[in-house]
Design an enzyme around this catalytic site. Structure first.
Site, short mmCIF file in Angstrom:
data_model
loop_
_atom_site.label_atom_id
_atom_site.label_comp_id
_atom_site.label_asym_id
_atom_site.label_seq_id
_atom_site.Cartn_x
_atom_site.Cartn_y
_atom_site.Cartn_z
CG ASP A 8 -2.22 0.55 1.12
OD1 ASP A 8 -2.31 1.67 0.61
OD2 ASP A 8 -3.18 -0.12 1.53
CG ASP B 195 -4.75 5.72 1.07
OD1 ASP B 195 -5.55 4.83 1.39
OD2 ASP B 195 -4.74 6.87 1.59
CD GLU C 172 -9.07 4.24 -1.10
OE1 GLU C 172 -9.95 3.94 -0.29
OE2 GLU C 172 -8.12 4.99 -0.80
CG HIS D 68 -8.90 -1.32 4.87
ND1 HIS D 68 -8.75 -1.37 3.50
CD2 HIS D 68 -8.43 -0.12 5.24
CE1 HIS D 68 -8.21 -0.25 3.09
NE2 HIS D 68 -7.99 0.53 4.12
CG ASP D 69 -11.39 1.99 4.01
OD1 ASP D 69 -10.90 2.03 5.14
OD2 ASP D 69 -10.75 2.28 2.97
#
Ligand code: NOJ
Length: 533
Positions: free
Chosen positions: A100, A202, A266, A329-330
């Site tokens: 990431d 990200d 993302e 994870h969000d």
């Protein structure tokens, strides 16, 4: 495309949230050696690559998405040597490793920001987004933080505001500054040289903001995704600025100077045509894939899911790699969003659509989210906006490996509670169960790998009506039919034109073999994968 397809085009990505995958040193928090111990499981499962959420040095205000040193591992997670061992073992198992990368912001403890805030004439002042108050002494504009409140934080010592699109501990970098560009590309190069196979970028669409700092207009109706004041605005000036495509091209040029590395961004964006611009153009490529998050936000209704798939497939040019995401994870876990029975349908969907699927850790065993009261939540998001339903702890609980105390994740109480059903919903139990979710996921991964039509073939809708969604996947003369019942009632279908088929897999894992398609019966909550004759 299949014979020439690269690993990220034909493979399946598995996301690991490192705090929650495996603790190896008994501190209740997962770590890199823990991941290394579990690589054999991932190989056995049949995925091709792992994406590991951030493990850099960090004060952990946003659990690693606040990076204070991009070129070191946080001691909570281990050391650089631990990372090298993880990478080496993964590569020996023919698993790729995507890390990431957090380009939009650093931690406020990063040495760059410490310098930047030291004084107005510090050489790194312009590495971040500092602004004077508005003429009336107020905030520079109306931009809000995703995590609640204004996006501007006042710095009394130097008499200016700095911008933070997320927490105030996450100041935004100034990507218009060539020194920042160069420094950040150097951080990426550090990991490319170490041998990583790619980056998940990200919030890449946030990195460039409007140069004139124009106010965002208010929405007429609030977006139901997210919470707080932030969703009341149309975010046209604090993200998605066209200059971002110059940054993604820069990153692509860098990764293209190494062999077979991948950039996955993302990008949450409702307009599918704008979203495809993150791929770049055929001549000047950008990201290899912007994540396709539409299935996270589409109501779980056959017709709507089909429309979402068609919207994406219809917008992609032939050279653009499709991809699908059902969990991360969000976002609350798929098994919690649609229920355990439909989670099987979801897994069959994810692993039989066209393009690259990304599977979230724990979804292969049907892990559900864990409700944690607001006052006990670790994630600052829910607490900041005062909404217990938006915090992300629920989907970040420890991986459930076995029925032992703490589910085999740790020997001590973990940083987030283990789900109450971990005694039965775990890898060890499901490995032995020929009808488990884990068996289903593994069989799907194996079929996907075995058949070119499934990992690289064309997609064509057959039907989306009355709660059933069916589509064809086809390559090299082989045709596969996927039929998904989104309802809890039986459905009878009539496809005389499709002739006969062989059931390769039912989500119930209890039927296989030759069948007529003249009348085809689907049981409640059943999905079936067939090879057509
Ligand atoms: C997106 C990440 O997925 C999320 O977990 C994080 O909080 C924000 N970006 C800020 O980095």
């Amino acid at each position: 495309m299949t014979s020439k397809a690269l690993w990220w085009q034909r493979g399946v990505v598995y996301q690991i949230y490192p705090r929650s995958f495996q603790d190896s040193n008994g501190d209740g928090i997962g770590d890199l050696p823990g991941i290394t111990q579990r690589l054999d499981h991932l190989k056995w499962l049949g995925v091709d690559a792992l994406w590991i959420s951030p493990f850099y040095r960090s004060p952990m205000a946003d659990f690693g998405y606040d990076v204070s040193d991009y070129t070191d591992v946080d001691p909570i997670f281990g050391t650089l040597a631990n990372f090298d061992r993880l990478l080496d073992k993964a590569h020996r198992l023919d698993l790729r490793v995507i890390i990431d990368f957090v380009p939009n912001h650093t931690s406020d403890q990063h040495a760059w920001f410490v310098e930047s805030r030291a004084s107005r004439d510090n050489p790194k002042r312009d590495w971040y987004l500092w602004h004077d108050p508005a003429p009336d002494g107020g905030l520079p504009n109306n931009w809000t933080s995703v995590f609640g409140g204004s996006a501007w934080e006042w710095d009394a010592a130097t008499g200016q505001y700095y911008l933070h699109s997320f927490l105030k501990e996450q100041p935004d970098l100034n990507w218009r500054n060539p020194e920042v560009q160069e420094a950040m590309l150097a951080q990426m190069r550090f990991w490319l040289e170490r041998g990583v196979d790619g980056f998940r970028l990200d919030v890449i669409n946030h990195v460039i903001k409007d140069a004139e700092l124009r106010d965002n207009p208010r929405r007429s109706s609030a977006d139901k995704w997210g919470a707080g004041e932030h969703v009341q605005f149309l975010h046209i000036y604090d993200k998605d600025r066209p200059e971002v495509f110059e940054i993604t091209r820069m990153m692509r040029r860098l990764t293209d100077s190494y062999s077979e590395r991948v950039l996955i961004g993302e990008v949450y964006h409702q307009d599918v045509h704008f979203w495809t611009r993150f791929y770049g153009t055929e001549e000047a490529r950008g990201l290899h894939m912007p994540f396709n998050f539409r299935l996270l936000r589409t109501p779980w209704i056959a017709e709507e899911i089909c429309a979402s798939v068609e919207a994406v497939e219809g917008a992609l040019e032939p050279w653009m790699q499709s991809n699908y995401v059902l969990g991360n994870h969000d976002t609350h876990r798929i098994a919690s969003r649609v229920g355990r029975a439909q989670a099987r349908i979801a897994t069959m969907l994810l692993l039989t659509l066209r393009g690259t699927p990304t599977l979230y850790y724990g979804d292969e065993i049907g892990m559900e989210g864990v409700d944690i009261p607001l006052e006990a939540q670790q994630d600052p998001y829910g607490r900041n906006v005062g909404d217990p339903t938006v915090g992300r702890d629920a989907e970040r609980t420890p991986m459930q490996w076995d029925a032992s105390a703490y589910a085999g994740f740790s020997t001590v109480a973990p940083w987030l509670p283990v789900a109450e059903d971990a005694g039965t919903v775990n890898v060890a139990v499901q490995r032995e169960d020929s009808r488990s979710m884990l068996t289903l996921t593994r069989r799907l991964l194996s079929l996907r790998r075995a058949h070119a039509a499934l990992h690289g073939g064309d997609y064509q809708t057959v039907v989306a009506a009355d709660g059933v969604y069916a589509y064809l996947r086809e390559a090299e003369g082989a045709r596969f039919l996927v039929v998904l019942n989104f309802t809890a009632e039986p459905r009878a279908l009539a496809w005389p034109d499709l002739g006969r088929g062989e059931i390769l897999l039912s989500t119930s894992l209890d039927r296989e073999g030759d069948t007529s398609l003249e009348v085809f019966e689907l049981r409640p909550n059943e999905g079936v994968l067939l090879r057509l004759s």
